[in-house]
Design a protein around this motif. Structure first.
Motif, PDB file in Angstrom:
ATOM      1  N   VAL A  93       0.928  -1.270   0.127  1.00 51.65           N
ATOM      2  CA  VAL A  93       0.100  -0.039   0.002  1.00 51.65           C
ATOM      3  C   VAL A  93       0.881   1.282   0.013  1.00 51.65           C
ATOM      4  CG1 VAL A  93      -1.597   1.410   1.425  1.00 51.65           C
ATOM      5  CG2 VAL A  93      -2.047  -1.154   1.352  1.00 51.65           C
ATOM      6  N   ARG A  94       0.746   2.024  -0.970  1.00 50.38           N
ATOM      7  CA  ARG A  94       1.162   3.421  -0.856  1.00 50.38           C
ATOM      8  C   ARG A  94       0.141   4.704  -1.005  1.00 50.38           C
ATOM      9  NH1 ARG A  94       4.149   0.251  -4.529  1.00 50.38           N
ATOM     10  NH2 ARG A  94       6.440  -0.277  -3.941  1.00 50.38           N
ATOM     11  N   MET A  95       0.601   5.823  -0.030  1.00 47.21           N
ATOM     12  CA  MET A  95      -0.246   6.891  -0.188  1.00 47.21           C
ATOM     13  C   MET A  95       0.439   7.931  -0.497  1.00 47.21           C
ATOM     14  SD  MET A  95      -2.694   5.769   3.026  1.00 47.21           S
ATOM     15  CE  MET A  95      -2.981   4.242   3.555  1.00 47.21           C
ATOM     16  N   TYR A  96      -0.033   9.105  -1.408  1.00 47.12           N
ATOM     17  CA  TYR A  96       0.648  10.096  -1.839  1.00 47.12           C
ATOM     18  C   TYR A  96      -0.168  11.415  -1.251  1.00 47.12           C
ATOM     19  CZ  TYR A  96       3.234   6.781  -4.651  1.00 47.12           C
ATOM     20  OH  TYR A  96       3.887   5.656  -5.094  1.00 47.12           O
ATOM     21  N   ASP A 102       7.363  10.853  -4.034  1.00 42.48           N
ATOM     22  CA  ASP A 102       7.619   9.975  -3.148  1.00 42.48           C
ATOM     23  C   ASP A 102       6.325   9.722  -2.054  1.00 42.48           C
ATOM     24  OD1 ASP A 102      10.266   9.558  -4.161  1.00 42.48           O
ATOM     25  OD2 ASP A 102      11.105  11.375  -3.219  1.00 42.48           O
ATOM     26  N   PRO A 103       6.136   8.353  -1.847  1.00 45.60           N
ATOM     27  CA  PRO A 103       4.997   8.020  -0.965  1.00 45.60           C
ATOM     28  C   PRO A 103       5.304   8.478   0.487  1.00 45.60           C
ATOM     29  CG  PRO A 103       6.226   6.347  -1.489  1.00 45.60           C
ATOM     30  CD  PRO A 103       6.851   7.158  -2.469  1.00 45.60           C
ATOM     31  N   SER A 104       4.167   8.894   1.144  1.00 42.21           N
ATOM     32  CA  SER A 104       4.313   9.153   2.613  1.00 42.21           C
ATOM     33  C   SER A 104       3.926   8.005   3.532  1.00 42.21           C
ATOM     34  CB  SER A 104       3.404  10.417   2.848  1.00 42.21           C
ATOM     35  OG  SER A 104       4.045  11.653   2.517  1.00 42.21           O
ATOM     36  N   VAL A 105       3.150   6.952   2.541  1.00 41.38           N
ATOM     37  CA  VAL A 105       2.905   5.701   3.254  1.00 41.38           C
ATOM     38  C   VAL A 105       3.574   4.813   2.257  1.00 41.38           C
ATOM     39  CG1 VAL A 105       1.090   4.026   4.079  1.00 41.38           C
ATOM     40  CG2 VAL A 105       1.214   6.392   4.542  1.00 41.38           C
ATOM     41  N   ALA A 148      -5.068  13.501  -2.728  1.00 40.98           N
ATOM     42  CA  ALA A 148      -4.656  12.268  -2.041  1.00 40.98           C
ATOM     43  C   ALA A 148      -4.694  11.227  -3.276  1.00 40.98           C
ATOM     44  CB  ALA A 148      -5.532  12.062  -0.835  1.00 40.98           C
ATOM     45  N   ARG A 149      -3.608  10.400  -3.378  1.00 43.02           N
ATOM     46  CA  ARG A 149      -3.849   9.229  -4.098  1.00 43.02           C
ATOM     47  C   ARG A 149      -3.191   7.933  -3.255  1.00 43.02           C
ATOM     48  NH1 ARG A 149       0.444   7.348  -7.929  1.00 43.02           N
ATOM     49  NH2 ARG A 149       1.821   9.151  -7.598  1.00 43.02           N
ATOM     50  N   ILE A 150      -4.033   6.662  -3.399  1.00 45.95           N
ATOM     51  CA  ILE A 150      -3.833   5.774  -2.699  1.00 45.95           C
ATOM     52  C   ILE A 150      -3.602   4.577  -4.096  1.00 45.95           C
ATOM     53  CG2 ILE A 150      -4.814   4.068  -1.169  1.00 45.95           C
ATOM     54  CD1 ILE A 150      -6.032   6.204   0.311  1.00 45.95           C
ATOM     55  N   THR A 151      -2.308   3.793  -3.822  1.00 47.79           N
ATOM     56  CA  THR A 151      -2.506   2.738  -4.802  1.00 47.79           C
ATOM     57  C   THR A 151      -1.970   1.601  -3.833  1.00 47.79           C
ATOM     58  OG1 THR A 151       0.181   2.917  -5.130  1.00 47.79           O
ATOM     59  CG2 THR A 151      -1.377   4.414  -6.098  1.00 47.79           C
ATOM     60  N   ILE A 152      -2.213   0.414  -4.767  1.00 50.88           N
ATOM     61  CA  ILE A 152      -1.775  -0.799  -4.126  1.00 50.88           C
ATOM     62  C   ILE A 152      -0.905  -1.500  -5.230  1.00 50.88           C
ATOM     63  CG2 ILE A 152      -3.565  -1.234  -2.457  1.00 50.88           C
ATOM     64  CD1 ILE A 152      -3.583  -3.617  -5.543  1.00 50.88           C
ATOM     65  N   GLU A 153       0.336  -2.134  -5.010  1.00 48.00           N
ATOM     66  CA  GLU A 153       0.997  -2.739  -5.953  1.00 48.00           C
ATOM     67  C   GLU A 153       0.989  -4.391  -5.777  1.00 48.00           C
ATOM     68  OE1 GLU A 153       5.392  -2.976  -7.926  1.00 48.00           O
ATOM     69  OE2 GLU A 153       5.042  -1.768  -6.315  1.00 48.00           O
ATOM     70  N   ASN A 154       0.804  -5.223  -6.450  1.00 49.10           N
ATOM     71  CA  ASN A 154       0.671  -6.501  -6.408  1.00 49.10           C
ATOM     72  C   ASN A 154       1.980  -7.249  -6.920  1.00 49.10           C
ATOM     73  OD1 ASN A 154      -0.104  -9.355  -6.162  1.00 49.10           O
ATOM     74  ND2 ASN A 154      -1.116  -9.448  -8.058  1.00 49.10           N
ATOM     75  N   GLN A 155       2.919  -7.405  -5.617  1.00 51.63           N
ATOM     76  CA  GLN A 155       4.134  -8.115  -5.930  1.00 51.63           C
ATOM     77  C   GLN A 155       4.063  -9.742  -5.540  1.00 51.63           C
ATOM     78  OE1 GLN A 155       7.054  -5.767  -3.704  1.00 51.63           O
ATOM     79  NE2 GLN A 155       6.775  -4.260  -5.186  1.00 51.63           N
ATOM     80  N   HIS A 156       2.936 -10.105  -5.487  1.00 50.43           N
ATOM     81  CA  HIS A 156       2.726 -11.513  -5.457  1.00 50.43           C
ATOM     82  C   HIS A 156       3.197 -12.173  -6.706  1.00 50.43           C
ATOM     83  CE1 HIS A 156       0.985 -14.956  -3.264  1.00 50.43           C
ATOM     84  NE2 HIS A 156       0.201 -15.211  -4.212  1.00 50.43           N
ATOM     85  N   GLN A 336       3.637  14.680  10.245  1.00 56.14           N
ATOM     86  CA  GLN A 336       4.828  15.718  10.270  1.00 56.14           C
ATOM     87  C   GLN A 336       4.296  16.703   9.177  1.00 56.14           C
ATOM     88  OE1 GLN A 336       8.400  13.448   8.272  1.00 56.14           O
ATOM     89  NE2 GLN A 336       8.436  15.351   7.951  1.00 56.14           N
ATOM     90  N   LYS A 337       4.975  17.930   9.209  1.00 60.20           N
ATOM     91  CA  LYS A 337       4.609  18.853   8.006  1.00 60.20           C
ATOM     92  C   LYS A 337       5.294  18.433   6.923  1.00 60.20           C
ATOM     93  CE  LYS A 337       3.136  22.705  10.913  1.00 60.20           C
ATOM     94  NZ  LYS A 337       3.313  24.105  11.209  1.00 60.20           N
ATOM     95  N   GLU A 338       4.895  18.572   5.655  1.00 60.65           N
ATOM     96  CA  GLU A 338       5.670  18.286   4.535  1.00 60.65           C
ATOM     97  C   GLU A 338       6.866  19.500   4.117  1.00 60.65           C
ATOM     98  OE1 GLU A 338       5.947  15.716   3.048  1.00 60.65           O
ATOM     99  OE2 GLU A 338       4.100  14.172   3.414  1.00 60.65           O
ATOM    100  N   PRO A 339       7.848  19.259   3.427  1.00 60.23           N
ATOM    101  CA  PRO A 339       8.063  17.784   2.809  1.00 60.23           C
ATOM    102  C   PRO A 339       8.903  16.784   3.896  1.00 60.23           C
ATOM    103  CG  PRO A 339       9.870  19.303   2.269  1.00 60.23           C
ATOM    104  CD  PRO A 339       8.823  20.238   3.097  1.00 60.23           C
ATOM    105  N   HIS A 340       8.773  15.489   3.405  1.00 59.23           N
ATOM    106  CA  HIS A 340       9.527  14.541   4.318  1.00 59.23           C
ATOM    107  C   HIS A 340      10.686  13.962   3.721  1.00 59.23           C
ATOM    108  CE1 HIS A 340       6.819  11.791   1.565  1.00 59.23           C
ATOM    109  NE2 HIS A 340       7.970  11.118   1.626  1.00 59.23           N
ATOM    110  N   ALA A 341      11.376  13.476   4.534  1.00 55.76           N
ATOM    111  CA  ALA A 341      12.623  12.741   3.924  1.00 55.76           C
ATOM    112  C   ALA A 341      12.330  11.721   3.225  1.00 55.76           C
ATOM    113  CB  ALA A 341      13.657  12.428   4.902  1.00 55.76           C
ATOM    114  N   ALA A 342      13.101  11.013   1.916  1.00 59.64           N
ATOM    115  CA  ALA A 342      12.920  10.055   1.379  1.00 59.64           C
ATOM    116  C   ALA A 342      12.961   8.850   1.995  1.00 59.64           C
ATOM    117  CB  ALA A 342      13.810  10.035  -0.062  1.00 59.64           C
ATOM    118  N   PHE A 343      12.121   7.730   1.924  1.00 62.56           N
ATOM    119  CA  PHE A 343      12.233   6.649   2.638  1.00 62.56           C
ATOM    120  C   PHE A 343      13.285   5.573   2.103  1.00 62.56           C
ATOM    121  CE2 PHE A 343       7.366   6.125   4.041  1.00 62.56           C
ATOM    122  CZ  PHE A 343       7.605   7.351   4.614  1.00 62.56           C
ATOM    123  N   PRO A 344      13.982   4.648   2.654  1.00 63.64           N
ATOM    124  CA  PRO A 344      14.916   3.801   2.167  1.00 63.64           C
ATOM    125  C   PRO A 344      14.048   2.810   1.240  1.00 63.64           C
ATOM    126  CG  PRO A 344      14.858   3.683   4.766  1.00 63.64           C
ATOM    127  CD  PRO A 344      13.651   4.578   4.249  1.00 63.64           C
TER     128      PRO A 344
END
Length: 355
Positions: A93-96, A102-105, A148-156, A336-344
């Motif tokens: 799950v990703r949320m922007y 870059d996703p926040s979730v 707001a944008r919410i996606t799911i990626e099927n990596q199964h 947090q207030k945006e912007p956020h640091a990039a995730f690993p």
């Protein structure tokens, strides 16, 4: 915006406009729900879910123009298919927010809803509820100003036969200047490094507050595994943290190894819990697995500049403490207030599979 946790707000009339996105109304349009036809006729449950989502596909579930706030999300999907057993770790799950790249979730769907180890677990907490049998709910408030944008990626390795979802949200005229954005990040260390604290989250920059932790902990050594201390390094803390706990079971509100005399006792409460204990005796040869959560909703950990959160891996053999190495996966939740640091970079599916 009203509080998502307070019943007192129900007695106050609001100008917010209620909307909902499902497979029956994928755009959340006014008066446009339930149009698809089934064998029962028009508007009779014609498209309740997404069917046969291909392996490797990313589906955009919601694209919403703001300002507004997501109030509730519900998912259900099979936890295994003919292609494998690890759907809840394989689907991401990703949320922007506000058009960010870059996703926040970015979290495997099971872990986001405290169903780690790719297995279903009942959870009865305030912001996250996993109801029988596989109903995944969250009530984390998720405000946004522009979009707001919410996606799911099927990596199964195979298609998802069915993905059911509902995203309930409110549209408002404006958000206050002090409104922060929801974030969630998944990490795993397998195995952990002996004598070094496991990092739940690092590199948070800006102003906000830490809201919660989920831990999917696999014990790779014998004896008690949870003596390690939770630590929060706030606003420039270096070698020593401002906040330091006393043990893993203490952090989630338990005590004395969760043991009532005949083994660990699970529990699930509004803000803290230990909903999963698997002693590894199911015949599949896996090591013991644990699921724990702590929501800092009444007691957020506030930061103005930066934040790092860790937990130790320390055991007890009945006589003394010892350093140990386990397999730990975690989700950090914060605002947090945006912007956020990039995730690993999120590890590949094969690196996320439970033991």
């Amino acid at each position: 915006m009203h509080s998502s946790f307070g019943l007192d707000s129900l007695a106050t009339v609001s100008d917010a406009r209620s909307r909902s996105i499902t497979a029956e109304n994928p755009d959340g349009e006014v008066g446009a729900g339930g149009q698809a036809a089934s064998d029962l006729g028009p508007g009779r449950k014609g498209r309740p879910c997404l069917s046969d989502v291909p392996s490797g596909a990313t589906e955009t579930l919601a694209e919403i123009d703001g300002p507004g706030s997501i109030d509730h999300i519900w998912f259900t999907l099979p936890d295994r298919t003919d292609a494998g057993e690890h759907v809840l770790r394989d689907v991401v799950v990703r949320m922007y927010w506000d058009g960010e790249d870059d996703p926040s979730v970015e979290v495997p769907i099971g872990d986001f809803f405290c169903n780690g180890h790719a297995r279903r677990t009942t959870v009865n907490s305030m912001p996250v509820v996993a109801a029988p049998h596989g109903g995944l709910n969250c009530y984390w408030p998720m405000p946004f100003r522009e979009s707001a944008r919410i996606t799911i990626e099927n990596q199964h390795p195979g298609p998802l036969p069915a993905l059911f979802y509902q995203i309930d949200y409110s549209l408002v005229d404006e958000l206050s200047d002090d409104t922060a954005y929801f974030h969630a990040q998944w990490r795993r260390e397998n195995p952990t490094t002996t004598g070094e604290d496991y990092t739940i989250v690092d590199g948070i920059e800006g102003q906000g507050h830490y809201a919660g932790t989920y831990l999917a902990w696999t014990a790779l050594e014998g004896d008690w595994w949870g003596e390690g201390e939770f630590k929060a390094y706030i606003d420039g803390d270096d070698e020593l943290p401002t906040i330091c706990g006393t043990g893993a079971e203490d952090y989630v509100g338990g005590a004395w190894c969760f043991d009532a005399g005949d083994g660990p006792e699970t529990y699930s409460t509004p803000f803290l819990g230990y909903p999963l204990y698997d002693d590894g005796s199911d015949g599949h040869g896996g090591p013991p697995k644990h699921g724990l959560y702590r929501w800092h909703v009444p007691d957020p950990i506030r930061f103005k500049e930066d934040l790092r959160v860790t937990i130790q891996q320390i055991g007890h053999d009945g006589r003394s403490l010892f350093e140990r190495s386990d397999d730990i996966a975690s989700v950090a939740y914060w605002y947090q207030k945006e912007p956020h640091a990039a995730f690993p970079a999120l590890p590949a599916p094969e690196k996320r599979r439970p033991r």
